[in-house]
Design a protein around this motif. Structure first.
Motif, PDB file in Angstrom:
ATOM      1  N   GLN A   1       0.853  -1.280  -0.114  1.00 23.44           N
ATOM      2  CA  GLN A   1       0.053   0.001   0.009  1.00 23.44           C
ATOM      3  C   GLN A   1       0.782   1.448   0.094  1.00 23.44           C
ATOM      4  N   HIS A   2       2.084   1.209  -0.552  1.00 26.33           N
ATOM      5  CA  HIS A   2       3.122   2.314  -0.651  1.00 26.33           C
ATOM      6  C   HIS A   2       3.350   2.445  -1.907  1.00 26.33           C
ATOM      7  N   VAL A   3       3.112   3.828  -2.428  1.00 28.07           N
ATOM      8  CA  VAL A   3       3.270   4.058  -3.683  1.00 28.07           C
ATOM      9  C   VAL A   3       4.577   3.870  -4.148  1.00 28.07           C
ATOM     10  N   GLY A   4       5.506   4.192  -3.573  1.00 28.24           N
ATOM     11  CA  GLY A   4       6.931   4.076  -3.998  1.00 28.24           C
ATOM     12  C   GLY A   4       7.414   2.520  -4.214  1.00 28.24           C
ATOM     13  N   GLU A   5       6.887   1.732  -3.453  1.00 26.98           N
ATOM     14  CA  GLU A   5       7.061   0.333  -3.490  1.00 26.98           C
ATOM     15  C   GLU A   5       6.178  -0.272  -4.861  1.00 26.98           C
ATOM     16  N   LEU A   6       5.293   0.168  -5.141  1.00 31.32           N
ATOM     17  CA  LEU A   6       4.428  -0.287  -6.321  1.00 31.32           C
ATOM     18  C   LEU A   6       5.258   0.286  -7.581  1.00 31.32           C
ATOM     19  N   ALA A   7       5.563   1.367  -7.375  1.00 25.96           N
ATOM     20  CA  ALA A   7       6.856   2.169  -8.659  1.00 25.96           C
ATOM     21  C   ALA A   7       7.766   1.210  -8.873  1.00 25.96           C
ATOM     22  N   ASN A   8       8.254   0.754  -7.776  1.00 31.53           N
ATOM     23  CA  ASN A   8       9.536   0.001  -7.895  1.00 31.53           C
ATOM     24  C   ASN A   8       9.147  -1.402  -8.616  1.00 31.53           C
ATOM     25  N   ALA A   9       7.946  -2.050  -8.277  1.00 32.23           N
ATOM     26  CA  ALA A   9       7.510  -3.370  -8.774  1.00 32.23           C
ATOM     27  C   ALA A   9       7.422  -2.981 -10.417  1.00 32.23           C
ATOM     28  N   VAL A  10       6.724  -1.836 -10.406  1.00 36.28           N
ATOM     29  CA  VAL A  10       6.636  -1.711 -11.791  1.00 36.28           C
ATOM     30  C   VAL A  10       8.017  -1.654 -12.698  1.00 36.28           C
TER      31      VAL A  10
ATOM     32  N   GLY B   1      13.525   5.567 -13.642  1.00 41.24           N
ATOM     33  CA  GLY B   1      13.805   7.060 -13.124  1.00 41.24           C
ATOM     34  C   GLY B   1      12.764   7.322 -12.151  1.00 41.24           C
ATOM     35  N   PHE B   2      11.459   7.115 -12.750  1.00 42.73           N
ATOM     36  CA  PHE B   2      10.236   7.630 -12.290  1.00 42.73           C
ATOM     37  C   PHE B   2       9.934   7.064 -11.080  1.00 42.73           C
ATOM     38  N   SER B   3      10.356   5.436 -10.810  1.00 40.92           N
ATOM     39  CA  SER B   3      10.190   5.020  -9.564  1.00 40.92           C
ATOM     40  C   SER B   3      11.242   5.349  -8.302  1.00 40.92           C
ATOM     41  N   MET B   4      12.395   5.741  -8.884  1.00 41.06           N
ATOM     42  CA  MET B   4      13.472   6.141  -7.943  1.00 41.06           C
ATOM     43  C   MET B   4      13.196   7.460  -7.341  1.00 41.06           C
ATOM     44  N   ALA B   5      12.774   8.409  -8.198  1.00 39.85           N
ATOM     45  CA  ALA B   5      12.200   9.590  -7.773  1.00 39.85           C
ATOM     46  C   ALA B   5      11.420   9.797  -6.521  1.00 39.85           C
ATOM     47  N   ILE B   6      10.367   8.591  -6.433  1.00 37.57           N
ATOM     48  CA  ILE B   6       9.176   8.477  -5.476  1.00 37.57           C
ATOM     49  C   ILE B   6       9.651   7.188  -4.676  1.00 37.57           C
TER      50      ILE B   6
END
Length: 555
Positions: free
Chosen positions: A63-72, A94-99
């Motif tokens: 339920q953590h946006v940063g972790e979901l972005a990392n999964a993507v 880069g999108f995921s690393m920024a958040i």
């Protein structure tokens, strides 16, 4: 409508919508290929790459946006296919690393992610070219960042990004002359715009109106057909039926009430997970994992007529996968680790046999119309079980995925930058199992790139390029990546191409015959040249490759 915070559930739905928007436009993106050859695959590569990222995100319960972005980002990395797919994977890396530290996103966080994507993508490309996906990503991200300084509304930021992405895409022919010459915009930029449009549609609830054609109904069906679910294990399944319905609002005998988007979405949210609801004035589409597909259908029928239904039993899918994996494990035989293994990419039974016969350990099926992903290369590296690996991509659009695999490989791996099948074959002539891996790479690449590579295929549309007027279904002679001649007759095309490739020092002409090639025609061309020049010999090989009637190389 204003949105000041993106939570994990919002983030998931936004990416699913982006994947769907790209999936429905695959053919359109493919059609923007610069050369009129039947191998435009940017849309296919971007779609398969992005679907891989979204699928990995679906499997996350975070339920953590940063972790979901990392999964993507991880899914994109492993699923990256072709140059366009690799660049796309770097954008969202880069999108995921920024958040990565953000549990939720505000407008500034959101804009920062797009800027991070641009920085990562530009770093990943050795020689960035403007007028491509990079330009569209950069210019739209900058506008988004500027908008985030003026508003807290995430929807407005995303709308600004989409607006600028459209305008940037329209400007790509001014930056890349070959686009203007052929009369198309950049295909990679178009694919990225589709993803961004999906993001905006999900965040705002707006329906996208296509300017290109009016086949939105067909596209809507295509979207849902792309969304096959692949759960990893039985333990991960809470709701076992992947259910998709399409409802025509206000029609049919079962209508009980008027359609209310928010009420319907909230009701469905209690019935399962992986929920996606998209609606316009006439149609509502639903994707949900549930234990009771019948109930979902009944809820849809309360305000309209069911016009499409699709239900997949995900538990049964897992059983099938487990059975296949069990069979593969039983069939697996331990291998003795060799010092070297060469992995080449080729398509066609004849080419596969040829590469095996000259020392290639494994041939990955692929080429111009189906690019292997980074993960495909990694799995092949694991299968061959060698101490040193040499990769022959044999296509300029596969080199980046091969390089990405080499970077993450656990064993020493190098990429010989072969851009064609004939260069791959030439490279193997310099392969020395007793030499150091870097010495092998240098020798193989130097020789391969010195060999002229010819190809013959047919045009899929009328166009003007390189001073040539090309008509649909004409045959084209391609030399080292450039279209150099065109003719209505296949035999004459082959003769003219060989004429351009041979010189006084030429001794051997190798012609590799494709699925749509004619062996007898190739023999007639060989007889023609051997009669007029006794110093030249011809070797004809049945390669069975798709797309290209003939490959030609001269030594």
């Amino acid at each position: 409508m204003e949105l000041k915070t993106i939570k994990a559930s919002d983030f998931k739905q936004m990416f699913i919508a982006g994947a769907e928007r790209l999936a429905e436009n695959v053919d359109l993106v493919n059609s923007l290929n610069v050369f009129p050859v039947p191998d435009g695959d940017t849309g296919t590569n971007m779609n398969m790459t992005f679907q891989s990222g979204v699928e990995n995100m679906r499997n996350s319960t975070s339920q953590h946006v940063g972790e979901l972005a990392n999964a993507v980002a991880k899914g994109l990395l492993m699923g990256a296919r072709g140059n366009s797919g690799v660049i796309l994977s770097q954008v969202f890396r880069g999108f995921s690393m920024a958040i990565k530290d953000c549990e939720e996103l505000n407008a500034k966080d959101f804009a920062k992610a797009f800027i991070g994507g641009v920085e990562s993508a530009y770093k990943a490309v050795m020689k960035p070219v403007e007028g491509t996906i990079l330009t569209v990503a950069r210019e739209s991200a900058v506008k988004g960042e500027q908008e985030a300084d003026q508003t807290e509304d995430i929807i407005q930021v995303m709308r600004t990004i989409v607006t600028e992405a459209k305008e940037s895409l329209d400007r790509t022919p001014d930056l890349l002359p070959v686009l203007k010459q052929v009369g198309v915009v950049d295909s990679g930029g178009k694919g990225l715009l589709c993803i961004y449009e999906g993001f905006l549609a999900n965040l705002s609830g707006e329906v996208i109106i296509d300017e290109v054609d009016d086949q939105s109904s067909d596209h809507a069906h295509a979207i849902f057909e792309e969304m096959n679910e692949h759960p990893m294990s039985m333990d991960e399944i809470t709701y076992g039926f992947c259910t998709e319905i399409m409802v025509r609002i206000g029609q049919g005998q079962t209508v009980k009430k008027a359609f209310d988007y928010e009420e319907f979405r909230q009701t469905l949210d209690k019935k399962g997970d992986s929920l996606l609801v998209v609606a316009d004035d006439e149609i509502v589409k639903v994707h949900i994992h549930t234990e009771d597909p019948g109930e979902i259908m009944q809820l849809g029928q309360e305000f309209g007529e069911l016009i499409k239904i699709k239900v997949d039993n995900m538990r049964e899918q897992v059983r099938d996968l487990e059975d296949k994996e069990t069979t593969m494990r039983q069939q697996a035989v331990p291998q003795i680790q060799e010092d070297y293994a060469v992995i080449a990419v080729a398509s066609g039974k004849g080419l596969t046999e040829l590469f095996h016969s000259i020392g290639v350990k494994e041939v990955l099926s692929g080429g111009q119309t189906m690019n292997p992903s980074t993960e495909d290369f990694i799995k092949a590296i694991e299968r061959v079980n060698a101490k040193n690996i040499i990769l022959l991509p044999n296509n300029k659009n596969i080199i980046m995925a091969a390089q990405q695999a080499a970077e993450v490989s656990e064993v020493p791996t190098v990429v010989v930058g072969t851009k064609s099948i004939t260069q791959g074959i030439s490279a193997m002539l310099m392969y020395d199992p007793s030499a150091a891996i870097e010495d092998n790479r240098l020798a193989m690449e130097e020789y391969a790139l010195s060999v002229a590579s010819g190809q013959i295929t047919h045009a899929i549309r009328d166009t003007e390029i390189n001073g040539l007027s090309i008509k649909e279904n004409d045959f084209m002679g391609i030399l080292d990546g450039d279209i150099v001649l065109t003719h209505t007759d296949l035999k004459e095309t082959l003769i003219q191409l060989v004429n351009r490739m041979v010189d006084e020092s030429s001794e051997l002409v190798t012609v590799i015959i494709g699925e749509e090639g004619d062996h007898q025609l190739a023999q007639e061309v060989a007889d023609h040249f051997e009669q007029t020049n006794s110093e030249i010999e011809f070797e004809l090989i049945q390669g069975d490759q798709p797309v290209y009637n003939y490959f030609v190389t001269v030594d």
